[in-house]
Design an enzyme around this catalytic site. Structure first.
Site, PDB file in Angstrom:
ATOM      1  NE  ARG A  28      19.484  56.011  89.563  1.00  0.00           N
ATOM      2  CZ  ARG A  28      20.227  55.719  88.507  1.00  0.00           C
ATOM      3  NH1 ARG A  28      20.031  54.264  88.072  1.00  0.00           N
ATOM      4  NH2 ARG A  28      21.176  56.039  88.430  1.00  0.00           N
ATOM      5  NE  ARG A  51      27.597  55.078 101.859  1.00  0.00           N
ATOM      6  CZ  ARG A  51      27.915  55.917 100.773  1.00  0.00           C
ATOM      7  NH1 ARG A  51      28.244  56.916 101.154  1.00  0.00           N
ATOM      8  NH2 ARG A  51      28.015  55.212  99.749  1.00  0.00           N
ATOM      9  NE  ARG A  83      11.751  65.543  82.620  1.00  0.00           N
ATOM     10  CZ  ARG A  83      11.244  66.634  82.225  1.00  0.00           C
ATOM     11  NH1 ARG A  83      10.428  66.583  81.024  1.00  0.00           N
ATOM     12  NH2 ARG A  83      11.327  67.705  82.876  1.00  0.00           N
ATOM     13  NE  ARG A  86      23.163  65.188  86.675  1.00  0.00           N
ATOM     14  CZ  ARG A  86      22.889  64.224  86.611  1.00  0.00           C
ATOM     15  NH1 ARG A  86      23.075  63.116  87.949  1.00  0.00           N
ATOM     16  NH2 ARG A  86      22.256  63.382  85.584  1.00  0.00           N
ATOM     17  CD  GLU A 116      22.585  66.324  83.435  1.00  0.00           C
ATOM     18  OE1 GLU A 116      23.664  66.278  83.659  1.00  0.00           O
ATOM     19  OE2 GLU A 116      21.719  65.713  83.799  1.00  0.00           O
ATOM     20  CE1 TYR A 133      18.320  56.340  85.372  1.00  0.00           C
ATOM     21  CE2 TYR A 133      16.383  56.426  86.820  1.00  0.00           C
ATOM     22  CZ  TYR A 133      17.630  56.959  86.589  1.00  0.00           C
ATOM     23  OH  TYR A 133      17.824  58.195  87.251  1.00  0.00           O
ATOM     24  CG  ASP A 158      23.510  53.128  86.713  1.00  0.00           C
ATOM     25  OD1 ASP A 158      23.168  54.313  86.417  1.00  0.00           O
ATOM     26  OD2 ASP A 158      23.394  53.133  87.983  1.00  0.00           O
TER      27      ASP A 158
END
Ligand code: FAD
Ligand code: UDP
Length: 371
Positions: free
Chosen positions: A170, A174, A247, A278, A303, A351, A353
């Site tokens: 995901r 780069r 989860r 996070r 989180e 999953y 987005d």
């Protein structure tokens, strides 16, 4: 029948469906078991700052139709997600890019040097069989140990060697000095938060809050020609093929008496010894909201990943062979239901987005109006 569609759940999937149905002259009734609309993208204005109550949500897509669609219901700002990872008191840029490589290997300055260093470390893995092997082959062992292993094992509650390789793909990888977390052409946050956008999508659609469809499964479907169900698919069928795994998450939010606590919207805590994954400082998502941004206080949410059991919020589907096999049985059963369509992250056990969710809902609606 009073309505064309009964929408179960007032999240993004059904909000998209409701907007399209309304424009096509169809009537909808939405029922939502929570006491608010917007599902997991719900934002709430607290003391002038929009809080993402179910985790940080950044809209990003490469799909022009999807982007044009959501822009009809909200003005988006130009937010670019550039989270940082914190471990042992050191910060690293994400996603994995030249800034990350140089910080970890100071002698690495050019893309060629970075590729060479990764190849040296990845040499040990030939064909990746699990997330650990996939991660090492993509970014090398040093980055895997520092930025991936601890975070992933907290997030999913199991060893990286037991997780599907796909999860890590995901994230962009780069070989440029670019900290944008997403590769998509379009990205932003709706100015004023997501809840207003969802409210506009529903328009004058009748919505019954605090109403659990499953507790009223006999009466509610009588009200409409068809049901669009965005709850968990296994609960709809009373878990007859077994429980799917999810989860869950727990959020803890504190108000701090300072203008700017962490300097960035998202910090990923990648050490196994820190129990949360996070920390989110919400005001950074909407810097154009000057009153909120300059306020002498701020909200930060931690989180915490959590195991899921019935009754908990099912945030993430867990993609592994066991769950795929069970889901397939539910999906076959769902195909036999003439008047019920299963949609969204929970109904389709994907999953997704937000853009995937919008696109799936647009496609679902197109199927409905097909001549
Ligand atoms: P949901 O938002 O889950 O809505 C389903 C609704 O149905 C819920 O409100 C639920 O209460 C209701 N419901 C369920 N069962 C019943 C019932 N029996 N009766 C009545 N109502 C019921 N995507 C991005 O693109 N960018 C991000 O940055 C991002 N961050 C995320 C962070 C987290 C922590 C999570 C969990 C997800 C994130 N996502 C992100 C994904 C995004 O949340 C989803 O794509 C989107 O919310 C899915 O919308 P939905 O309508 O399918 O589901
Ligand atoms: N990940 C990681 N370290 C990070 C961020 C992400 O190892 O600092 C891995 C982790 O396995 C996670 C996956 O990449 O589940 C996908 O990350 P993403 O940020 O897309 O997760 P989401 O926002 O869906 O929770």
């Amino acid at each position: 029948m009073k309505y064309d569609y009964l929408l179960v759940g007032a999240g993004l999937f059904n909000a998209t469906f409701a907007a399209l149905a309304r424009e096509a002259g169809k009537s909808c009734l939405a029922v939502e078991k929570r006491n608010h609309i917007a599902g997991n993208i719900y934002t709430e204005n607290v003391d002038g700052i929009n809080i993402h109550q179910y985790g940080a949500h950044i809209f990003h897509t490469d799909d022009k139709e999807c982007w044009d669609f959501v822009n009809r219901f909200a003005e988006f700002n130009r937010y670019t997600n550039s989270p940082v990872a914190l471990i042992n008191g050191k910060l690293f840029n994400l996603p994995f890019n030249m800034n990350t490589f140089h910080a970890i290997w100071p002698d690495v300055i050019t893309p060629e040097q970075a590729r060479k260093r990764i190849a040296e470390q990845a040499g040990e893995v030939k064909t990746p069989q699990n997330l650990e092997e996939q991660a090492i082959s993509l970014v090398g062992r040093d980055i895997y140990e520092l930025l991936i292993k601890g975070y992933t094992e907290k997030q999913w509650g199991r060893a990286c060697t037991e997780l599907a390789a796909d999860i890590i793909k995901r994230l962009p990888l780069r070989f440029t000095y670019d900290n944008n977390y997403f590769n998509d052409r379009f990205q932003g946050i709706p100015i004023g938060g997501y809840t207003g956008m969802i409210r506009k999508m529903f328009g004058d659609t009748e919505i019954r809050l605090s109403c659990d469809f499953l507790a009223n499964k006999n009466e509610l479907p009588q009200l409409a020609e068809k049901v669009i169900y965005t709850g968990t698919i296994d609960s709809y069928f009373d878990y007859c093929f077994g429980e799917l795994e999810y989860r869950s998450l727990r959020f803890e939010t504190d108000k701090y008496p300072c203008q700017n606590q962490q300097g960035v919207a998202v910090i990923n805590h990648t050490s196994a010894s820190v129990p949360y994954t996070r920390t989110i400082e919400h005001k950074h998502f909407e810097v154009e909201n000057k009153d909120g941004f300059n306020a002498p206080y701020t909200f930060v949410t931690r989180e915490y990943p959590a195991d899921w059991k019935r009754g908990d919020e099912p945030y993430y589907p867990v993609n592994n062979i066991r769950n795929s096999e069970i889901y397939q049985k539910y999906s076959d059963q769902a195909a036999k239901e003439k008047n019920v369509i299963f949609g969204g992250r929970l109904g389709m056990y994907r999953y997704f987005d937000m853009d995937d969710t919008v696109i799936a809902a647009i496609n679902c609606f197109k199927q409905q109006v097909k001549p």
